[in-house]
Design an enzyme around this catalytic site. Structure first.
Site, PDB file in Angstrom:
ATOM      1  N   HIS A   1      50.830   8.214  83.615  1.00 14.22           N
ATOM      2  CA  HIS A   1      50.256   9.444  84.162  1.00 14.22           C
ATOM      3  C   HIS A   1      51.293  10.184  84.997  1.00 14.22           C
ATOM      4  O   HIS A   1      52.042   9.576  85.747  1.00 14.22           O
ATOM      5  CB  HIS A   1      49.040   9.113  85.029  1.00 14.22           C
ATOM      6  CG  HIS A   1      48.164  10.301  85.263  1.00 14.22           C
ATOM      7  ND1 HIS A   1      47.106  10.615  84.436  1.00 14.22           N
ATOM      8  CD2 HIS A   1      48.193  11.257  86.212  1.00 14.22           C
ATOM      9  CE1 HIS A   1      46.522  11.712  84.867  1.00 14.22           C
ATOM     10  NE2 HIS A   1      47.163  12.123  85.952  1.00 14.22           N
TER      11      HIS A   1
ATOM     12  N   ASP B   1      35.570  12.573  89.603  1.00  9.49           N
ATOM     13  CA  ASP B   1      36.880  13.230  89.555  1.00  9.49           C
ATOM     14  C   ASP B   1      36.837  14.449  88.646  1.00  9.49           C
ATOM     15  O   ASP B   1      37.455  15.472  88.932  1.00  9.49           O
ATOM     16  CB  ASP B   1      37.979  12.278  89.083  1.00  9.49           C
ATOM     17  CG  ASP B   1      39.300  13.022  88.953  1.00  9.49           C
ATOM     18  OD1 ASP B   1      39.803  13.495  89.991  1.00  9.49           O
ATOM     19  OD2 ASP B   1      39.796  13.193  87.830  1.00  9.49           O
TER      20      ASP B   1
ATOM     21  N   ARG C   1      38.780  21.596  92.808  1.00  9.55           N
ATOM     22  CA  ARG C   1      40.027  21.712  93.585  1.00  9.55           C
ATOM     23  C   ARG C   1      40.970  22.722  92.947  1.00  9.55           C
ATOM     24  O   ARG C   1      41.695  23.432  93.633  1.00  9.55           O
ATOM     25  CB  ARG C   1      40.714  20.336  93.666  1.00  9.55           C
ATOM     26  CG  ARG C   1      39.997  19.385  94.608  1.00  9.55           C
ATOM     27  CD  ARG C   1      40.510  17.964  94.447  1.00  9.55           C
ATOM     28  NE  ARG C   1      41.935  17.865  94.581  1.00  9.55           N
ATOM     29  CZ  ARG C   1      42.720  17.119  93.791  1.00  9.55           C
ATOM     30  NH1 ARG C   1      42.206  16.392  92.826  1.00  9.55           N
ATOM     31  NH2 ARG C   1      44.017  17.096  93.973  1.00  9.55           N
TER      32      ARG C   1
ATOM     33  N   SER D   1      42.377  10.953  92.838  1.00 12.74           N
ATOM     34  CA  SER D   1      42.052  11.577  91.555  1.00 12.74           C
ATOM     35  C   SER D   1      42.721  10.807  90.418  1.00 12.74           C
ATOM     36  O   SER D   1      42.079  10.396  89.443  1.00 12.74           O
ATOM     37  CB  SER D   1      42.516  13.039  91.574  1.00 12.74           C
ATOM     38  OG  SER D   1      42.545  13.578  90.285  1.00 12.74           O
TER      39      SER D   1
HETATM   40  N1  URA Z   1      46.711  15.008  88.401  1.00 14.95           N
HETATM   41  C1  URA Z   1      45.462  14.496  88.571  1.00 14.95           C
HETATM   42  O1  URA Z   1      44.914  13.823  87.708  1.00 14.95           O
HETATM   43  N2  URA Z   1      44.855  14.766  89.713  1.00 14.95           N
HETATM   44  C2  URA Z   1      45.416  15.490  90.704  1.00 14.95           C
HETATM   45  O2  URA Z   1      44.809  15.666  91.723  1.00 14.95           O
HETATM   46  C3  URA Z   1      46.717  15.999  90.516  1.00 14.95           C
HETATM   47  C4  URA Z   1      47.350  15.745  89.344  1.00 14.95           C
END
Ligand code: URA
Length: 434
Positions: free
Chosen positions: A82, A161, A168, A183
């Protein structure tokens, strides 16, 4: 318990308890707390921060807000990857087929664009028919058969999330360490992989702009991941200028495909090799970095990584013809050259501004409901440290709306700073935390 009281507590700098965080996340997930109250809470957290315990409790509450995927039916050590998000960050598109071609099962959950940054799912949708809306059963079957599957965040997986991410994105509350860590890690924990490799970006195009904040975020996420029993590592990498040359969904797909053909930009290729090496080490198929990188280079050279991308696109309903003929990907109607206003060395490219310019062209979302234009964006011709003559091409802008292109061009040029003296190129990899 009342959400109003929790907002006031956090606004005044208080520490939220585990029960309070659980109440807030559970109630928001089922719709009992409205978006406007949660927006106020996000802003209070943004300004007041959260301590390590609150961040961990928030992560676990979000991970437990839906189902936790059980990948035990997939053979081998499943590795997820990620990125914290950046501009021109098409890493997953090239890296996941490379790693899968080396025999590591890739079971990945990806997201859409957020703020000025792009998202893997939007990019993958450049392949006609491609869908990440697959069931858990399909996901597991696909990883077992072709070694790679990418799913979007389903309504069942970390739904808290999913709602918070979209909120957000449009309320100016993305770039907070606890919110980013919770997140990302809530999704990663819920998605069930055994090992997680994180690409934590730093610089003007990252959510964490300062190097020390990026390292703190990396350490926080590694702590959460290892604490939850997943082998977690983080690479902190440069995002002070766009990664590679392409910025914009379909344009980035072209660049990722070029990279799988061995013709990718040097910085992007090196990042894929570095992250890929960490994934192979986590997966136990290589004993050291050198061996891992040699394996990754081999799957580029022998074409098996590109074939893996085509298999993956086909398995998820996309047209694989575009893997071999990128002219089939979405194309903008206009391509305009942006030229250097003066001669000099490029000393700085304010990277998030380039992401915003792509958004202005239609490549990202202004609101939760926005549709994006997959064809627009930029292909840079010069990067920081390069010398340009006055009038020389800095970038090609791909767009479909002349008015938007005018606005984007003006802003794009303001993102560049030139210097008379030569400028040292920055290192791509800032550090590795394991
Ligand atoms: N990537 C995510 O999955 N969440 C975030 O808050 C920022 C980047």
């Amino acid at each position: 318990m009342r959400m109003y009281d929790l907002i006031i507590k956090k606004r005044n700098g208080g520490v939220l308890s585990r029960d309070e965080i659980n109440f807030m996340i559970q109630s928001y997930t089922k719709g009992a707390i409205p978006d406007y109250q949660m927006s106020a809470m996000m802003m209070a957290i943004y300004f007041q921060g959260m301590n390590e315990e609150e961040t961990l409790n928030l992560t676990m509450a979000m991970a437990n807000s839906g189902e936790m995927l059980d990948l035990s039916a997939v053979k081998g050590i499943k590795v997820d990857k990620h990125s914290t998000g950046g501009v021109g960050d098409k890493t997953s598109l090239a890296l996941t087929p490379m790693v899968a071609a080396c025999g590591i099962p890739v079971a990945k959950m990806s997201g859409r664009g957020l703020g000025h940054t792009g998202g893997t799912i939007d990019k993958l949708e450049s392949f006609k028919g491609f869908s990440t809306g697959i069931t858990n059963e399909q996901f597991i079957r696909q990883v077992n058969t072709i070694g790679i599957a990418i799913m979007g965040q389903t309504a069942e997986l970390a739904p808290a999330d999913k709602k918070l991410y979209a909120l957000r994105d449009v309320t100016g509350t993305v770039d907070n360490m606890s919110l980013i860590a919770s997140s990302i890690m809530s999704k990663k924990l819920a998605a069930g992989a055994d090992a997680i490799v994180l690409d934590v970006k730093t610089g003007s195009g990252a959510f964490m702009k300062k190097l020390e904040d990026s390292f703190a975020l990396a350490k926080e996420m590694v702590r959460i991941g290892n604490g939850a029993g997943r082998n977690t590592r983080a690479v902190v990498s440069d995002m002070d200028q766009p990664l590679g040359f392409a910025v914009g969904n379909a344009l980035e797909v072209v660049e990722a495909i070029d990279t799988l053909k061995g013709k990718g930009p040097e910085d992007f290729t090196n990042l894929c090799l570095e992250l890929g090496a960490q994934m192979l080490l986590c997966g136990g198929v290589a004993s050291d970095e050198q061996q891992a990188k040699a394996m990754l280079k081999k799957v580029i050279e022998d074409g098996s990584a590109l074939t893996k991308l085509a298999e993956f696109v086909t398995a998820q309903g996309g047209d694989p013809a575009a893997v071999y003929d990128t002219s089939l990907l979405p194309k903008a109607n206009f391509v305009e050259e942006i030229s250097a206003p003066k001669a000099g060395y490029i000393s700085k490219i304010t990277c998030d501004e380039i992401g915003i310019c792509s958004l202005i062209l239609g490549g990202g979302r202004e609101t939760k409901e926005s549709e994006i234009d997959l064809s627009v964006g930029f292909v840079l011709k010069k990067k920081a440290g390069d010398f340009v003559k006055e009038g020389e091409c800095l970038a090609l802008m791909h767009g479909n709306d002349k008015d938007k292109m005018e606005v984007a061009k003006e802003r794009f040029l303001k993102a560049y700073t030139f210097s008379k003296a030569p400028v040292e190129k920055q290192s791509l990899i800032k550090g590795i935390i394991s």
